[in-house]
Enzyme design. Structure first.
Site, PDB file in Angstrom:
ATOM      1  N   GLU A 177     -16.643 -19.506  17.354  1.00 10.51           N
ATOM      2  CA  GLU A 177     -16.766 -18.126  18.291  1.00 10.51           C
ATOM      3  C   GLU A 177     -17.573 -18.721  19.586  1.00 10.51           C
ATOM      4  O   GLU A 177     -17.214 -18.149  20.621  1.00 10.51           O
ATOM      5  CB  GLU A 177     -17.311 -17.244  17.523  1.00 10.51           C
ATOM      6  CG  GLU A 177     -17.417 -15.740  18.294  1.00 10.51           C
ATOM      7  CD  GLU A 177     -18.599 -15.875  19.342  1.00 10.51           C
ATOM      8  OE1 GLU A 177     -18.409 -15.229  20.453  1.00 10.51           O
ATOM      9  OE2 GLU A 177     -19.600 -16.384  19.275  1.00 10.51           O
ATOM     10  N   ASP A 192     -19.571 -20.645  13.212  1.00 14.32           N
ATOM     11  CA  ASP A 192     -20.159 -21.634  13.758  1.00 14.32           C
ATOM     12  C   ASP A 192     -21.395 -21.620  14.236  1.00 14.32           C
ATOM     13  O   ASP A 192     -22.021 -20.604  14.418  1.00 14.32           O
ATOM     14  CB  ASP A 192     -19.107 -22.114  14.995  1.00 14.32           C
ATOM     15  CG  ASP A 192     -19.024 -20.960  16.058  1.00 14.32           C
ATOM     16  OD1 ASP A 192     -18.785 -19.647  15.507  1.00 14.32           O
ATOM     17  OD2 ASP A 192     -18.885 -21.279  17.209  1.00 14.32           O
TER      18      ASP A 192
END
Length: 393
Positions: free
Chosen positions: A135, A78
């Protein structure tokens, strides 16, 4: 192995830049995960997707007799909600979203490992490749664990890395015990009684005045209640109250938000209790109502000492003793690889990526992953996994 990653370096660099141009926030990595799945399919590696929304786990079985060993490697996918300010040609095309932490590089490194392992299976056991979503504070690691990551794919050990621009490229650090801190979110609501700031301030319970007292009192907790031998950070990062144009209006409420970072549960418990006690005392002394929402978002990232030593041995054998960085200390940043390390022993590795002393830090709108370390990171993870899965304890 060196020749393989050198041969594929240009292709991997272009892939990394493609990821960088198309960043996606946590649990929204649909295009990123689709690209990963397309590559895994081309490599003829079986995978399971939709673990933790967009998470993927690929399986690589060795061609030697199965010894029952199972090793996991993890990369995050991400990006961050930042407006990129870099001038390079591969800057983000998704305005307000950018890869400011290098997860584009981490994903590329694990794909490089997949490409190598697909062609080089002279090992026993099984290596799992974990492509994790979300994350950056959204709990992707926790989601994958809760959706059966380690029950569906049992692992003896799990390893992950993060590019670290604070270490020169070519250096690698692996710490024993705590590597990154627990990250907690603190939200304090002060409810007072508003009124006229000029005519009748004595009839109010001023939440701004109370918030000012909170800032001073709470920031003294670490210096006076936490042992100097332990580490903790408390930062109040936002205060919102009133209207700037209403210069003579005392508002009813104020909001004070911040973060707490600790390495060990005992200090984390101490911080939460001290914050709540301090807020309760100030509320009573000023006749206000103060509510504290203390949210434990991410646990500390704690390396298994034996696994950390195993990685250090691997670094020395594969890269030479000069590649091992022994100066890096634990960081009070957070990392939700911790959810995986809470379930399975393993280690989190800091991959040096610094170009020079003035390199842009992580989470900067000017940050860009150093593509020169892709072969280093790929060789490190591949070597660690192969050595670990072949190891006989």
């Amino acid at each position: 192995m060196d020749a393989f990653f050198a041969q594929h370096h240009d292709q991997l660099t272009q892939l990394r830049k493609e990821f960088h141009k198309n960043p996606e926030l946590g649990f929204e990595e649909f295009k990123t995960s689709q690209k990963v799945k397309e590559i895994l399919t081309e490599l003829d590696l079986p995978f399971v997707d939709n673990i933790g929304t967009t998470g993927i786990v690929a399986t690589v079985n060795g061609k030697q007799p199965d010894n029952g060993r199972r090793i996991g490697l993890r990369a995050d996918m991400d990006a961050l909600p930042l407006h990129e300010k870099s001038p390079h040609a591969h800057r983000s095309t998704n305005e307000g979203c950018m890869h400011a932490c290098g997860h584009d590089g981490h994903t590329t490194i694990l794909i490089a490992v997949a490409e190598y392992l697909a062609q080089h299976r002279d090992f026993s056991g099984t290596i799992y490749l974990i492509f994790q979503p979300a994350e950056e504070g959204r709990g992707g690691g926790d989601a994958m664990v809760k959706e059966g990551l380690f029950t569906r794919f049992p692992m003896d050990e799990v390893y992950g890395l993060h590019n670290w621009p604070y270490i020169p490229a070519g250096k690698i650090a692996v710490l024993d015990g705590p590597a990154m801190a627990a990250g907690d979110r603190l939200s304090i609501t002060v409810k007072g009684l508003g009124g006229h700031g000029g005519a009748t301030p004595h009839l109010t319970v001023d939440p701004i005045r109370i918030s000012a007292q909170l800032v001073t009192a709470l920031h003294s907790i670490v210096s006076r209640e936490v042992s100097a031998m332990d580490q903790a950070v408390l930062s109040l990062c936002a205060i919102q109250s009133g209207e700037l144009e209403a210069f003579n209006v005392i508002p009813d409420t104020a909001q004070v938000n911040g973060t707490v970072r600790t390495f060990i549960p005992e200090v984390q418990d101490l911080m939460e209790a001290a914050i709540k006690r301090t807020c309760a005392g100030i509320a009573q002394s000023f006749g206000a109502e103060i509510t504290v929402d203390y949210e434990r978002i991410i646990p500390a990232t704690v390396n298994d000492p034996a696994c950390a030593q195993f990685v250090r041995d691997t670094i020395i054998d594969e890269f030479g003793k000069q590649a091992l960085d022994l100066k890096t200390k634990p960081t009070l940043g957070g990392e939700d690889f911790s959810y995986m390390l809470n379930q399975v022993p393993g280690a989190y590795i800091f991959l040096g990526s610094g170009r020079h002393e003035h390199d842009h830090p992580l989470h900067s709108p000017h940050f860009d992953f150093n593509d020169a370390v892709i072969p280093i990171g790929a060789k490190l993870l591949a070597s660690t996994a192969i050595r670990a899965v072949n190891r006989q304890d």
